[in-house]
Design an enzyme around this catalytic site. Structure first.
Site, PDB file in Angstrom:
ATOM      1  N   GLU A 238      -2.663 -11.558  -9.071  1.00 29.21           N
ATOM      2  CA  GLU A 238      -2.404 -10.219  -8.523  1.00 29.21           C
ATOM      3  C   GLU A 238      -0.940  -9.836  -8.732  1.00 29.21           C
ATOM      4  O   GLU A 238      -0.617  -8.694  -9.088  1.00 29.21           O
ATOM      5  CB  GLU A 238      -2.733 -10.184  -7.022  1.00 29.21           C
ATOM      6  CG  GLU A 238      -2.479  -8.813  -6.421  1.00 29.21           C
ATOM      7  CD  GLU A 238      -2.524  -8.800  -4.899  1.00 29.21           C
ATOM      8  OE1 GLU A 238      -3.412  -9.444  -4.312  1.00 29.21           O
ATOM      9  OE2 GLU A 238      -1.644  -8.157  -4.299  1.00 29.21           O
TER      10      GLU A 238
ATOM     11  N   ASN B 206      -5.241 -16.548   0.416  1.00 27.83           N
ATOM     12  CA  ASN B 206      -5.537 -16.154   1.800  1.00 27.83           C
ATOM     13  C   ASN B 206      -6.193 -17.305   2.535  1.00 27.83           C
ATOM     14  O   ASN B 206      -6.098 -17.415   3.752  1.00 27.83           O
ATOM     15  CB  ASN B 206      -6.319 -14.844   1.863  1.00 27.83           C
ATOM     16  CG  ASN B 206      -7.788 -15.025   1.681  1.00 27.83           C
ATOM     17  OD1 ASN B 206      -8.505 -15.344   2.622  1.00 27.83           O
ATOM     18  ND2 ASN B 206      -8.257 -14.867   0.459  1.00 27.83           N
TER      19      ASN B 206
ATOM     20  N   CYS C  26      -3.545  -6.567   2.858  1.00 27.55           N
ATOM     21  CA  CYS C  26      -4.903  -6.044   3.005  1.00 27.55           C
ATOM     22  C   CYS C  26      -5.405  -6.272   4.424  1.00 27.55           C
ATOM     23  O   CYS C  26      -5.279  -7.371   4.962  1.00 27.55           O
ATOM     24  CB  CYS C  26      -5.800  -6.761   1.998  1.00 27.55           C
ATOM     25  SG  CYS C  26      -7.507  -6.329   2.214  1.00 27.55           S
TER      26      CYS C  26
HETATM   27  S1  SF4 Z   1      -8.581  -9.492   0.223  1.00 29.24           S
HETATM   28 FE1  SF4 Z   1      -8.409  -7.269   0.323  1.00 29.24          FE
HETATM   29  S2  SF4 Z   1      -7.224  -6.740  -1.506  1.00 29.24           S
HETATM   30 FE2  SF4 Z   1      -8.009  -8.795  -1.831  1.00 29.24          FE
HETATM   31  S3  SF4 Z   1      -9.945  -8.483  -2.902  1.00 29.24           S
HETATM   32 FE3  SF4 Z   1     -10.407  -8.607  -0.722  1.00 29.24          FE
HETATM   33  S4  SF4 Z   1     -10.472  -6.449  -0.037  1.00 29.24           S
HETATM   34 FE4  SF4 Z   1      -9.395  -6.508  -1.999  1.00 29.24          FE
END
Ligand code: SF4
Length: 281
Positions: free
Chosen positions: A129, A223, A193
């Site tokens: 990203e 994440n 996000c």
């Molecule tokens: S975490 Fe948020 S920005 Fe990343 S793919 Fe999922 S919805 Fe999209």
């Protein structure tokens, strides 16, 4: 038998960006029997294996140079402009599953770049990203994953701050405060996000209800790392696993309440397999 009570967090599982990319891939796999995807479609090896069995072929940017006249899926992380140019040169049809949240961030960064703002991006070096975000600035923005990487006295007195979408909100605002404390005027853009930052709060509440917590995530998921830390801080009896085989029976004692949760890239089917394994103890 340990008579465990096991629940899966209903809020865990794929975010809408990942659902969208996988649905797009499966639609084409059903029609065509195979599909190229630039990079892992999701940072979860188990889900990648499942889709590979349906014909998904993961390629890297080196492979893309040699590919002609094919369809190629762009995953939720997005890509820099150079990838779109290469696709035109090689007559590739891009199936663009870039997440709308990432696309919006790319546009904001491009606008800041066009206005010649000094751009600083809080993100992981080399993350897909972040490469896509940097590409909006001809690779001129500064990326840092730790405030200590910045030489504060030599920073511009006004700067524009962005974040990779999956970073920790708490750390982002600490960075903002440190910059301000050093006399820097920050045009701050909280671009984390909400699928990630809202999950923080829900997870804190979820893990506090259990004796043991099993956090399921691929090791490459950004994440996943952030959300695992959130769980661990609230409940130190939290274990990180990537597959059911990693779970050990001696983590549990008689009658434990066990909560299973995961990252935005963790498939629900995998958490269900984890639950089935735990119930065999
Ligand atoms: S975490 Fe948020 S920005 Fe990343 S793919 Fe999922 S919805 Fe999209």
């Amino acid at each position: 038998m340990k008579l465990l009570q096991v629940d899966i967090d209903t809020q865990s599982g794929f975010c809408f960006g990942v659902v969208y990319a996988i649905e797009m891939a499966e639609e084409i796999l059903d029609e065509q029997g195979y599909l190229y995807c630039l990079g892992d479609i999701v940072h979860n090896d188990e889900e990648v294996k499942r889709l590979a069995q349906k014909g998904l072929k993961i390629i890297d940017h080196g492979d893309l140079y040699g590919l002609r006249d094919e369809k190629v899926l762009i995953r939720a992380h997005g890509e820099p402009p150079s990838t779109y140019k290469l696709a035109i040169q090689n007559n590739l049809t891009l199936i663009d599953a870039s997440c709308p949240v990432v696309l919006k961030l790319q546009n904001r960064i491009k606008n800041s770049f066009d206005k010649q703002e000094p751009i600083y991006i809080y993100g992981k070096h080399g993350h897909a990203e972040v490469i896509g975000l940097l590409g909006q600035t001809d690779n001129k923005a500064v990326v840092f994953q730790d405030i200590n990487e910045l030489d504060l006295p030599s920073l511009p007195k006004n700067l524009t701050l962005y974040s990779q979408t999956t970073k920790s909100t708490g750390k982002f605002y600490e960075i903002h405060q440190t910059l301000r404390d050093n006399g820097i005027e920050v045009n701050v853009n909280d671009t984390i996000c909400r699928q990630v930052s809202n999950r923080d709060k829900e997870l804190r509440e979820f893990v506090s209800r259990y004796d043991k917590v099993i956090f399921v995530s691929g090791t490459k998921s950004s994440n996943g790392k952030v959300l695992y830390q959130v769980c661990k801080e609230r409940n130190d009896q939290t274990y990180f696993v990537s597959s059911p085989s990693e779970i050990q029976s001696d983590w549990f004692t008689l009658g434990d309440r066990v909560g299973i949760c995961g990252a935005t890239s963790t498939p629900m089917w995998l958490m269900e397999e984890v639950k089935e394994r735990i119930l065999t103890f």
